[in-house]
Design a protein around this motif. Structure first.
Motif, PDB file in Angstrom:
ATOM      1  N   GLN A  10       0.840  -1.206   0.000  1.00  0.00           N
ATOM      2  CA  GLN A  10       0.000   0.000   0.000  1.00  0.00           C
ATOM      3  C   GLN A  10       0.873   1.254   0.000  1.00  0.00           C
ATOM      4  O   GLN A  10       0.561   2.231  -0.678  1.00  0.00           O
ATOM      5  CB  GLN A  10      -0.898   0.036   1.252  1.00  0.00           C
ATOM      6  CG  GLN A  10      -1.931  -1.053   1.329  1.00  0.00           C
ATOM      7  CD  GLN A  10      -3.113  -0.769   0.434  1.00  0.00           C
ATOM      8  OE1 GLN A  10      -3.075  -1.037  -0.767  1.00  0.00           O
ATOM      9  NE2 GLN A  10      -4.172  -0.212   1.006  1.00  0.00           N
TER      10      GLN A  10
ATOM     11  N   PHE B 190      -1.206   4.067  -2.079  1.00  0.00           N
ATOM     12  CA  PHE B 190      -2.533   4.026  -1.472  1.00  0.00           C
ATOM     13  C   PHE B 190      -2.496   4.446  -0.008  1.00  0.00           C
ATOM     14  O   PHE B 190      -3.509   4.849   0.559  1.00  0.00           O
ATOM     15  CB  PHE B 190      -3.156   2.635  -1.621  1.00  0.00           C
ATOM     16  CG  PHE B 190      -3.789   2.420  -2.970  1.00  0.00           C
ATOM     17  CD1 PHE B 190      -5.141   2.632  -3.156  1.00  0.00           C
ATOM     18  CD2 PHE B 190      -3.027   2.042  -4.058  1.00  0.00           C
ATOM     19  CE1 PHE B 190      -5.732   2.463  -4.405  1.00  0.00           C
ATOM     20  CE2 PHE B 190      -3.597   1.865  -5.310  1.00  0.00           C
ATOM     21  CZ  PHE B 190      -4.946   2.077  -5.485  1.00  0.00           C
TER      22      PHE B 190
ATOM     23  N   PRO C 104      -1.711   7.028  -6.142  1.00  0.00           N
ATOM     24  CA  PRO C 104      -1.733   5.751  -6.852  1.00  0.00           C
ATOM     25  C   PRO C 104      -1.810   5.901  -8.371  1.00  0.00           C
ATOM     26  O   PRO C 104      -1.214   5.097  -9.104  1.00  0.00           O
ATOM     27  CB  PRO C 104      -2.985   5.056  -6.309  1.00  0.00           C
ATOM     28  CG  PRO C 104      -3.756   6.076  -5.563  1.00  0.00           C
ATOM     29  CD  PRO C 104      -2.800   7.140  -5.157  1.00  0.00           C
ATOM     30  N   VAL C 105      -2.510   6.919  -8.839  1.00  0.00           N
ATOM     31  CA  VAL C 105      -2.657   7.080 -10.295  1.00  0.00           C
ATOM     32  C   VAL C 105      -1.312   7.402 -10.939  1.00  0.00           C
ATOM     33  O   VAL C 105      -0.921   6.784 -11.936  1.00  0.00           O
ATOM     34  CB  VAL C 105      -3.683   8.192 -10.611  1.00  0.00           C
ATOM     35  CG1 VAL C 105      -3.760   8.436 -12.109  1.00  0.00           C
ATOM     36  CG2 VAL C 105      -5.049   7.822 -10.058  1.00  0.00           C
TER      37      VAL C 105
ATOM     38  N   CYS D  54       0.935   4.290 -10.853  1.00  0.00           N
ATOM     39  CA  CYS D  54       0.541   3.330 -11.885  1.00  0.00           C
ATOM     40  C   CYS D  54       1.002   3.812 -13.251  1.00  0.00           C
ATOM     41  O   CYS D  54       1.550   3.052 -14.052  1.00  0.00           O
ATOM     42  CB  CYS D  54      -0.975   3.145 -11.865  1.00  0.00           C
ATOM     43  SG  CYS D  54      -1.615   2.262 -13.285  1.00  0.00           S
ATOM     44  N   ARG D  55       0.782   5.109 -13.507  1.00  0.00           N
ATOM     45  CA  ARG D  55       1.155   5.643 -14.811  1.00  0.00           C
ATOM     46  C   ARG D  55       2.665   5.693 -15.015  1.00  0.00           C
ATOM     47  O   ARG D  55       3.153   5.731 -16.152  1.00  0.00           O
ATOM     48  CB  ARG D  55       0.541   7.036 -15.003  1.00  0.00           C
ATOM     49  CG  ARG D  55      -0.964   6.939 -15.184  1.00  0.00           C
ATOM     50  CD  ARG D  55      -1.627   8.275 -15.439  1.00  0.00           C
ATOM     51  NE  ARG D  55      -3.027   8.042 -15.825  1.00  0.00           N
ATOM     52  CZ  ARG D  55      -3.686   8.761 -16.726  1.00  0.00           C
ATOM     53  NH1 ARG D  55      -3.117   9.760 -17.322  1.00  0.00           N
ATOM     54  NH2 ARG D  55      -4.944   8.460 -17.024  1.00  0.00           N
TER      55      ARG D  55
ATOM     56  N   ARG E  13      -0.118  -2.793  -9.517  1.00  0.00           N
ATOM     57  CA  ARG E  13      -0.309  -3.643  -8.354  1.00  0.00           C
ATOM     58  C   ARG E  13      -1.599  -4.450  -8.481  1.00  0.00           C
ATOM     59  O   ARG E  13      -2.493  -4.096  -9.236  1.00  0.00           O
ATOM     60  CB  ARG E  13      -0.406  -2.811  -7.087  1.00  0.00           C
ATOM     61  CG  ARG E  13      -1.653  -1.919  -7.104  1.00  0.00           C
ATOM     62  CD  ARG E  13      -1.987  -1.396  -5.734  1.00  0.00           C
ATOM     63  NE  ARG E  13      -2.344  -2.461  -4.824  1.00  0.00           N
ATOM     64  CZ  ARG E  13      -2.625  -2.266  -3.545  1.00  0.00           C
ATOM     65  NH1 ARG E  13      -2.587  -1.061  -3.040  1.00  0.00           N
ATOM     66  NH2 ARG E  13      -2.956  -3.275  -2.779  1.00  0.00           N
TER      67      ARG E  13
ATOM     68  N   PHE F 228      -4.664  -6.445  -5.903  1.00  0.00           N
ATOM     69  CA  PHE F 228      -5.188  -6.387  -4.542  1.00  0.00           C
ATOM     70  C   PHE F 228      -5.361  -7.791  -3.981  1.00  0.00           C
ATOM     71  O   PHE F 228      -5.864  -8.687  -4.662  1.00  0.00           O
ATOM     72  CB  PHE F 228      -6.541  -5.674  -4.517  1.00  0.00           C
ATOM     73  CG  PHE F 228      -6.456  -4.200  -4.821  1.00  0.00           C
ATOM     74  CD1 PHE F 228      -6.128  -3.294  -3.824  1.00  0.00           C
ATOM     75  CD2 PHE F 228      -6.685  -3.726  -6.105  1.00  0.00           C
ATOM     76  CE1 PHE F 228      -6.046  -1.933  -4.097  1.00  0.00           C
ATOM     77  CE2 PHE F 228      -6.608  -2.368  -6.388  1.00  0.00           C
ATOM     78  CZ  PHE F 228      -6.287  -1.477  -5.382  1.00  0.00           C
TER      79      PHE F 228
END
Ligand SMILES: Nc1ncnc2c1ncn2[C@@H]1O[C@H](COP(=O)(O)OP(=O)(O)OP(=O)(O)O)[C@@H](O)[C@H]1O
Ligand SMILES: [Mg+2]
Lengths: 333, 251
Positions: free
Chosen positions: B58, B63, B83-84, B87-88, B93, B95
């Motif tokens: 996390q 997160f 998180p965005v 990720c970009r 990840r 869950f």
């Protein structure tokens, strides 16, 4: 996939919608003035519900503040018209822009701290009430008396002698709104809206900037709602806080959408098309003996829908196989 | 093993977490944990229930904000990013408890995951490819809420792959799968590694972790207690003590 759909199947898929459109185009030829008025009101609500559905249905954010956008449209275009002689055809874009800005600001304010779901509904209801109070007390806006629009009597000033013209204008609005939703549903923005509605954590994890897209959904929805406000103001030739900034109309919008089927393309079309005429007939027949009965009937219908067909009329219809809930080629496993 | 090299010849890890603390009220769920993952590596992260593995994920994936420590990914600091952005930046990840989009189809889910990199038409192609890769080729038009749990787990991996990441954090994606399915997922991870994707994975199945990992990191009560090649870690007395009484091959 959809590219492989033969044209014949595409036509069959859109057949109910096309028939509905055809019926809407010819309907006023067979109707008396009173019924045309009811249909105008119904289509106005179709347009409003489709607009609200972009935020409340596709993106899943329960906004109760849409009266602000209706008022932003109606008051902006009316003031520009009264004081500067600007045609409402132009003023409606100014009203739309202001509403979109307010909508984005509200979304930003409510979502940037990732507040829980219910708080958005509460924030928007509070702002809507504040807006109502403000408009009712500001003299420049006509306060609670409202503003009367001068009649210039020409199409250029969004004024028409015959209700038929108003009918086709709001029909065009509604059709455009449905087409926009259908396109949006499958577009990148629409797909992002639906990921946010379904599961925001998962949306973030696949790179969906949820705040930005919630603001976008609000902007689109608010802009459309403002256009409805401009139309309604021109139709009534009168703007006042109760009708344009009160919570009643928002509650009606949400109720019709929920009964029709939130988050679907056709739910917000069917809901008002059935319920607005029903309400008007009840009001006309029983308004003298039992005023407010239509609201009671609306309430009962809402409870019945929530209890017996969650997902609304569209979900029930799609179970019957008559129509599809979603325009995509999704199958239930 | 492929490693990214910076000028000067010293190898820089793809992911570097330094002195991470995550505090939940009075509980230090992650306590001063540092770890490096080199590009192309598969690193296993193990530890008993509640050791802080998911919490560390996390923190790395944005997160949860770590209370202390820094995270570097691909040469840039990512702690403090959301998180965005993470990720970009290429760090995907999954869950532990699957997070699906109930009213979206498998194809729509994977398309959405691919959309920040490519246009719609291309994203649909990526979605179809990934669906086949994770064994959901025949279920592309099924709504996610109607998938079985193993299929939802596969989709969890698929979502991460569809974002075209450089690295994936896998959190117990094999828990609850049948042995044959576990074998399939392991083969998938290996083939993705061969295509250049780096993995940090949490898994309770010891056989899996020990066979697939190049290196293993062990957490216990929030602290890193051991690190090394699988056989080294398995022989570590502290690790054996921690796992004593717990079934090492909990399935
Ligand atoms: N959001 C939270 N708030 C408070 N405490 C939390 C939170 N998330 C985790 N914890 C606690 O932090 C500790 C570490 O939990 P974590 O989920 O990271 O463990 P884990 O190693 O992933 O365990 P498992 O193997 O069971 O998945 C646990 O004691 C847990 O109860
Ligand atoms: Mg965990």
């Amino acid at each position: 996939m959809e590219a492989a759909n033969p044209p014949a199947r595409d036509i069959r898929r859109h057949l109910p919608g096309l028939l509905l459109l055809l019926a809407a185009v010819v309907a006023p030829w067979f109707m008396s003035g009173n019924w045309i008025n009811i249909l105008i009101l119904s289509l106005l609500f179709v347009f409003l519900c489709v607009a609200w559905n972009i935020v409340g249905g596709l993106t899943g954010e329960f906004c109760i503040g849409h009266s602000l956008f209706l008022a932003a449209g109606a008051y902006t275009s009316t003031l520009l018209y009264i004081h500067l002689g600007v045609s409402p055809w132009i003023g409606m874009f100014a009203g739309g822009a202001i509403a979109a800005a307010i909508g984005m600001f509200i979304a930003w304010l409510s979502f940037r701290y990732a507040l829980p779901h219910l708080s958005f509904a509460l924030v928007t209801i509070a702002l809507a009430m504040l807006g109502y109070l403000a408009i009712s007390s500001i003299d420049f806006l006509g306060a609670s008396r409202g503003l009367t629009l001068p009649v210039r009597g020409s199409a250029w000033y969004y004024h028409f002698r015959s209700d038929l013209a108003f009918y086709y204008i709001i029909l065009a609005h509604a059709v455009a709104a449905v087409l926009l939703t259908m396109w949006l549903y499958r577009s990148k923005a629409g797909l992002y809206f639906r990921t946010i509605r379904d599961n925001e954590r998962a949306a973030l994890a696949i790179g969906v900037p949820s705040l930005r897209y919630k603001m976008l959904a609000m902007a689109i929805s608010a802009f459309m709602t403002a256009l409805a406000g401009v139309f309604y103001a021109q139709f009534l030739l009168y703007v006042e806080p109760k009708t344009f900034a009160g919570l009643t109309i928002v509650i009606e919008i949400i109720l019709f959408t929920v009964v029709g089927g939130t988050g679907t393309v056709w739910g917000p079309v069917l809901g008002p098309l059935l319920l607005v005429p029903l309400g008007e007939v009840l009001r006309a027949e029983l308004g003298g003996t039992a005023p407010g009965l239509h609201l009671f009937v609306y309430g009962l219908l809402l409870i019945a829908v929530i209890r017996f067909m969650p997902g609304g009329l569209m979900a029930a219809l799609s179970k019957l196989g008559a129509l599809r809930v979603r325009p995509s080629s999704a199958k239930e496993a | 093993m492929p490693q990214s090299n910076l000028a000067g010849g010293s190898s820089v890890p793809l992911l570097r977490a330094e002195n991470i603390d995550v505090q939940f009220g009075g509980l230090k769920a992650v306590d001063d944990v540092s770890l490096d993952v080199a590009a192309g590596e598969i690193v296993g992260l193990i530890g008993p229930n509640g050791a802080g593995k998911t919490t560390l994920f996390q923190a790395i994936s944005g997160f949860v904000k770590p209370n202390r420590g820094t995270v570097w990914f691909d040469g840039a600091r990512i702690d403090g990013l959301g998180p965005v952005e993470i990720c970009r930046a290429g760090l995907a990840r999954t869950f532990q408890i699957v997070e699906v989009f109930p009213t979206l189809t498998v194809a729509e889910t994977l398309t959405a995951a691919a959309l920040f990199r490519v246009k719609m038409a291309e994203a649909k192609k990526v979605a179809a490819e990934v669906a086949h890769l994770v064994g959901l080729g025949a279920k592309q038009h099924v709504l996610c809420r109607h998938l079985t749990l193993p299929d939802q787990k596969a989709l969890e991996v698929g979502k991460a792959i569809a974002t075209r990441p450089r690295m994936i954090l896998l959190d117990e994606v094999m828990a609850g799968l049948r042995p044959s399915e576990v074998t399939t997922v392991m083969a998938l991870i290996r083939s993705l590694r061969d295509k250049g994707i780096t993995f940090l994975l949490v898994e309770h199945l010891m056989e899996v972790v020990m066979t697939i990992s190049d290196r293993v990191v062990v957490l216990g009560s929030g602290r890193k207690i051991a690190e090394g090649r699988p056989e080294e870690v398995a022989a570590n007395q502290q690790v054996i003590d921690i796992y004593l009484g717990e079934d090492l091959t909990r399935a």
